[in-house]
Enzyme design. Structure first.
Site, PDB file in Angstrom:
ATOM      1  N   GLY A 247     -38.085 -70.438  19.045  1.00 16.43           N
ATOM      2  CA  GLY A 247     -38.430 -71.864  19.168  1.00 16.43           C
ATOM      3  C   GLY A 247     -39.712 -72.099  19.952  1.00 16.43           C
ATOM      4  O   GLY A 247     -40.382 -71.159  20.399  1.00 16.43           O
TER       5      GLY A 247
ATOM      6  N   THR B 196     -32.959 -82.325  29.407  1.00 14.26           N
ATOM      7  CA  THR B 196     -33.858 -83.329  28.861  1.00 14.26           C
ATOM      8  C   THR B 196     -33.964 -84.578  29.737  1.00 14.26           C
ATOM      9  O   THR B 196     -33.021 -84.908  30.477  1.00 14.26           O
ATOM     10  CB  THR B 196     -33.332 -83.745  27.460  1.00 14.26           C
ATOM     11  OG1 THR B 196     -34.062 -84.878  27.000  1.00 14.26           O
ATOM     12  CG2 THR B 196     -31.851 -84.123  27.492  1.00 14.26           C
ATOM     13  N   ASP B 197     -35.070 -85.290  29.590  1.00 16.09           N
ATOM     14  CA  ASP B 197     -35.241 -86.597  30.243  1.00 16.09           C
ATOM     15  C   ASP B 197     -34.261 -87.631  29.658  1.00 16.09           C
ATOM     16  O   ASP B 197     -34.017 -88.665  30.270  1.00 16.09           O
ATOM     17  CB  ASP B 197     -36.686 -87.091  30.088  1.00 16.09           C
ATOM     18  CG  ASP B 197     -37.179 -87.079  28.645  1.00 16.09           C
ATOM     19  OD1 ASP B 197     -36.670 -86.275  27.833  1.00 16.09           O
ATOM     20  OD2 ASP B 197     -38.082 -87.874  28.323  1.00 16.09           O
TER      21      ASP B 197
ATOM     22  N   TYR C 144     -27.149 -87.361  21.869  1.00 17.36           N
ATOM     23  CA  TYR C 144     -27.916 -86.180  22.282  1.00 17.36           C
ATOM     24  C   TYR C 144     -27.904 -86.056  23.805  1.00 17.36           C
ATOM     25  O   TYR C 144     -27.557 -84.997  24.351  1.00 17.36           O
ATOM     26  CB  TYR C 144     -29.349 -86.293  21.753  1.00 17.36           C
ATOM     27  CG  TYR C 144     -30.307 -85.277  22.337  1.00 17.36           C
ATOM     28  CD1 TYR C 144     -30.168 -83.919  22.076  1.00 17.36           C
ATOM     29  CD2 TYR C 144     -31.355 -85.683  23.165  1.00 17.36           C
ATOM     30  CE1 TYR C 144     -31.044 -82.993  22.616  1.00 17.36           C
ATOM     31  CE2 TYR C 144     -32.249 -84.770  23.704  1.00 17.36           C
ATOM     32  CZ  TYR C 144     -32.086 -83.430  23.435  1.00 17.36           C
ATOM     33  OH  TYR C 144     -32.954 -82.516  23.980  1.00 17.36           O
TER      34      TYR C 144
HETATM   35  N1  LIG Z   1     -38.701 -80.783  21.882  1.00 18.89           N
HETATM   36  C1  LIG Z   1     -38.668 -81.706  22.824  1.00 18.89           C
HETATM   37  O1  LIG Z   1     -39.487 -82.639  22.848  1.00 18.89           O
HETATM   38  C2  LIG Z   1     -37.644 -81.622  23.937  1.00 18.89           C
HETATM   39  C3  LIG Z   1     -37.575 -82.666  24.885  1.00 18.89           C
HETATM   40  C4  LIG Z   1     -36.642 -82.574  25.923  1.00 18.89           C
HETATM   41  C5  LIG Z   1     -35.791 -81.468  26.006  1.00 18.89           C
HETATM   42  N2  LIG Z   1     -35.876 -80.489  25.062  1.00 18.89           N
HETATM   43  C6  LIG Z   1     -34.980 -79.323  25.179  1.00 18.89           C
HETATM   44  O2  LIG Z   1     -35.798 -78.185  25.298  1.00 18.89           O
HETATM   45  C7  LIG Z   1     -35.189 -77.057  24.666  1.00 18.89           C
HETATM   46  C8  LIG Z   1     -36.216 -76.355  23.784  1.00 18.89           C
HETATM   47  O3  LIG Z   1     -36.737 -77.260  22.813  1.00 18.89           O
HETATM   48  P1  LIG Z   1     -37.750 -76.748  21.697  1.00 18.89           P
HETATM   49  O4  LIG Z   1     -38.633 -77.890  21.357  1.00 18.89           O
HETATM   50  O5  LIG Z   1     -38.331 -75.441  22.115  1.00 18.89           O
HETATM   51  O6  LIG Z   1     -36.728 -76.516  20.496  1.00 18.89           O
HETATM   52  P2  LIG Z   1     -36.836 -75.601  19.178  1.00 18.89           P
HETATM   53  O7  LIG Z   1     -38.254 -75.241  18.890  1.00 18.89           O
HETATM   54  O8  LIG Z   1     -36.048 -76.300  18.119  1.00 18.89           O
HETATM   55  O9  LIG Z   1     -36.112 -74.280  19.631  1.00 18.89           O
HETATM   56  C9  LIG Z   1     -34.719 -74.138  19.725  1.00 18.89           C
HETATM   57  C10 LIG Z   1     -34.348 -72.757  19.240  1.00 18.89           C
HETATM   58  O10 LIG Z   1     -32.931 -72.603  19.333  1.00 18.89           O
HETATM   59  C11 LIG Z   1     -32.436 -72.107  18.085  1.00 18.89           C
HETATM   60  N3  LIG Z   1     -31.097 -72.649  17.879  1.00 18.89           N
HETATM   61  C12 LIG Z   1     -30.775 -73.892  17.443  1.00 18.89           C
HETATM   62  N4  LIG Z   1     -29.452 -74.030  17.369  1.00 18.89           N
HETATM   63  C13 LIG Z   1     -28.918 -72.850  17.766  1.00 18.89           C
HETATM   64  C14 LIG Z   1     -27.588 -72.372  17.902  1.00 18.89           C
HETATM   65  N5  LIG Z   1     -26.548 -73.146  17.581  1.00 18.89           N
HETATM   66  N6  LIG Z   1     -27.393 -71.111  18.348  1.00 18.89           N
HETATM   67  C15 LIG Z   1     -28.449 -70.320  18.644  1.00 18.89           C
HETATM   68  N7  LIG Z   1     -29.731 -70.697  18.523  1.00 18.89           N
HETATM   69  C16 LIG Z   1     -29.963 -71.959  18.092  1.00 18.89           C
HETATM   70  C17 LIG Z   1     -33.404 -72.602  17.042  1.00 18.89           C
HETATM   71  O11 LIG Z   1     -33.358 -71.798  15.889  1.00 18.89           O
HETATM   72  P3  LIG Z   1     -33.429 -72.454  14.406  1.00 18.89           P
HETATM   73  O12 LIG Z   1     -34.541 -73.474  14.421  1.00 18.89           O
HETATM   74  O13 LIG Z   1     -33.684 -71.279  13.544  1.00 18.89           O
HETATM   75  O14 LIG Z   1     -32.099 -73.111  14.184  1.00 18.89           O
HETATM   76  C18 LIG Z   1     -34.737 -72.518  17.786  1.00 18.89           C
HETATM   77  O15 LIG Z   1     -35.325 -71.262  17.660  1.00 18.89           O
HETATM   78  C19 LIG Z   1     -33.956 -77.607  23.954  1.00 18.89           C
HETATM   79  O16 LIG Z   1     -32.828 -77.264  24.731  1.00 18.89           O
HETATM   80  C20 LIG Z   1     -34.121 -79.108  23.937  1.00 18.89           C
HETATM   81  O17 LIG Z   1     -32.899 -79.800  24.034  1.00 18.89           O
HETATM   82  C21 LIG Z   1     -36.780 -80.544  24.040  1.00 18.89           C
END
Ligand SMILES: NC(=O)c1ccc[n+]([C@@H]2O[C@H](COP(=O)([O-])OP(=O)(O)OC[C@H]3O[C@@H](n4cnc5c(N)ncnc54)[C@H](OP(=O)(O)O)[C@@H]3O)[C@@H](O)[C@H]2O)c1
Length: 284
Positions: free
Chosen positions: A10, A98-99, A122
């Site tokens: 990710g 998350t925020d 969420y």
């Molecule tokens: N993106 C934002 O703006 C944001 C904001 C606030 C907080 N966050 C938090 O930050 C963290 C990282 O976000 P990110 O943007 O890096 O997300 P991301 O790019 O979607 O990465 C998440 C990774 O986890 C894998 N994954 C998803 N479901 C899974 C499961 N059930 N079991 C095992 N692996 C799984 C995904 O694989 P696949 O894609 O192959 O399923 C992906 O590689 C998350 O916890 C999110 O809640 C994100």
């Protein structure tokens, strides 16, 4: 340290794998582990990690309203599964939150002392994930926000910066919400901060890991367009006009007096954005 990174494919996970490369990192992608499946999480026992960083999430915020079972299975039960294995093997559990655990009524940046009160499924499921993680003797919860990283969010199909650059390059005029304020955060900076906290062994607990400063999505979009040097108009709109399924906090900027007290501070989001755009080859 032997560090397992879950969600290694990710946006944040891939940066963590890179910045932690001086350690013994075990990257686990979704093909390797399913966090909602307790049996799948048992493999952690054999990997003998000192630290398990769980970045996996179901974070399509509007979809979570339609599918709360999946949101809870991944974001809450997934965290529980990992927390229980970590406690059993004496590993430190690290959960990325998350925020969106806040309701956005404070009107000034939220600190680690503020009481969460999520507005959507969420946020509720992530807060439950935090609570399970906090039951582990050795744990960290890092709250991040509005992420942009070179890999793009695999769960969301990219990130806001890339969407804006793509549309602007196509000559589309842009309309972006001006009544939602947040702290844009470069995943590489968040990864470096997490590394620093782990290496220095700071006290276990909750930390806000966002770039400093805050802005509305409109201001963020306008800055992206300016820095890339694109000649398109960006107009502000109100969030009601998007009729999104999930309610969102109107103000979710974060700050971290706790990290500051340890002499740690992340740089301003504008500086981070410039580095991101350069890394993506968007700056001439
Ligand atoms: N993106 C934002 O703006 C944001 C904001 C606030 C907080 N966050 C938090 O930050 C963290 C990282 O976000 P990110 O943007 O890096 O997300 P991301 O790019 O979607 O990465 C998440 C990774 O986890 C894998 N994954 C998803 N479901 C899974 C499961 N059930 N079991 C095992 N692996 C799984 C995904 O694989 P696949 O894609 O192959 O399923 C992906 O590689 C998350 O916890 C999110 O809640 C994100």
């Amino acid at each position: 340290m032997r560090i397992v990174v879950i969600g290694a494919g990710g946006q944040l996970g891939s940066d963590l794998v890179e910045v932690l490369s001086s350690h013994d990192v075990v990257p686990l992608c979704h093909d390797d582990i399913e966090v909602s499946d307790r049996k799948s999480c048992e493999q952690l026992v054999h990997l003998r990690p000192e630290v398990v960083v769980n970045t996996a999430a179901y974070h399509r915020v509007d979809e979570c309203e339609e599918n709360p079972e999946r949101a809870f299975a991944v974001n809450a039960i997934g965290a529980k599964n990992i927390a229980e294995v970590c406690e059993r093997i004496g590993a430190c559990a690290v959960f990325i939150s998350t925020d969106y655990v806040f309701d956005g009524t404070k009107g000034e940046p939220y600190t680690e002392e503020d009481c969460p009160s999520p507005l959507n499924t969420y946020g509720i499921s992530k807060l439950a994930g935090e609570a399970y993680t906090r039951l582990v003797s050795r744990h960290y919860v890092f709250r991040v926000a509005s992420l942009f990283g070179v890999r793009g969010a695999s769960g969301k199909g990219g990130n806001f910066v890339e969407t804006i650059v793509k549309k602007a390059r196509a000559g589309e005029s842009l309309t972006v919400v001006d009544d939602v304020v947040m702290s844009p955060t470069y995943t590489r900076d968040a990864a470096l901060l997490i590394r620093e906290v782990l290496e220095r062994g700071l006290p276990h607990g909750v930390y806000h890991a966002t770039n400093t400063g805050m802005c509305s999505w409109f201001e963020f979009a306008r800055t992206i367009v300016e820095l890339v040097g694109l000649d398109v108009s960006v107009s502000p709109i109100r969030s009601e006009s998007l009729s999104q399924r999930a309610r969102r906090p109107p103000f979710s900027a974060l700050e971290s007096p706790v990290l500051r007290s340890h002499g740690l501070a992340m740089r301003h989001w504008r500086e981070a954005l410039r580095d991101y755009l350069a890394a993506k080859g968007h700056l001439q």
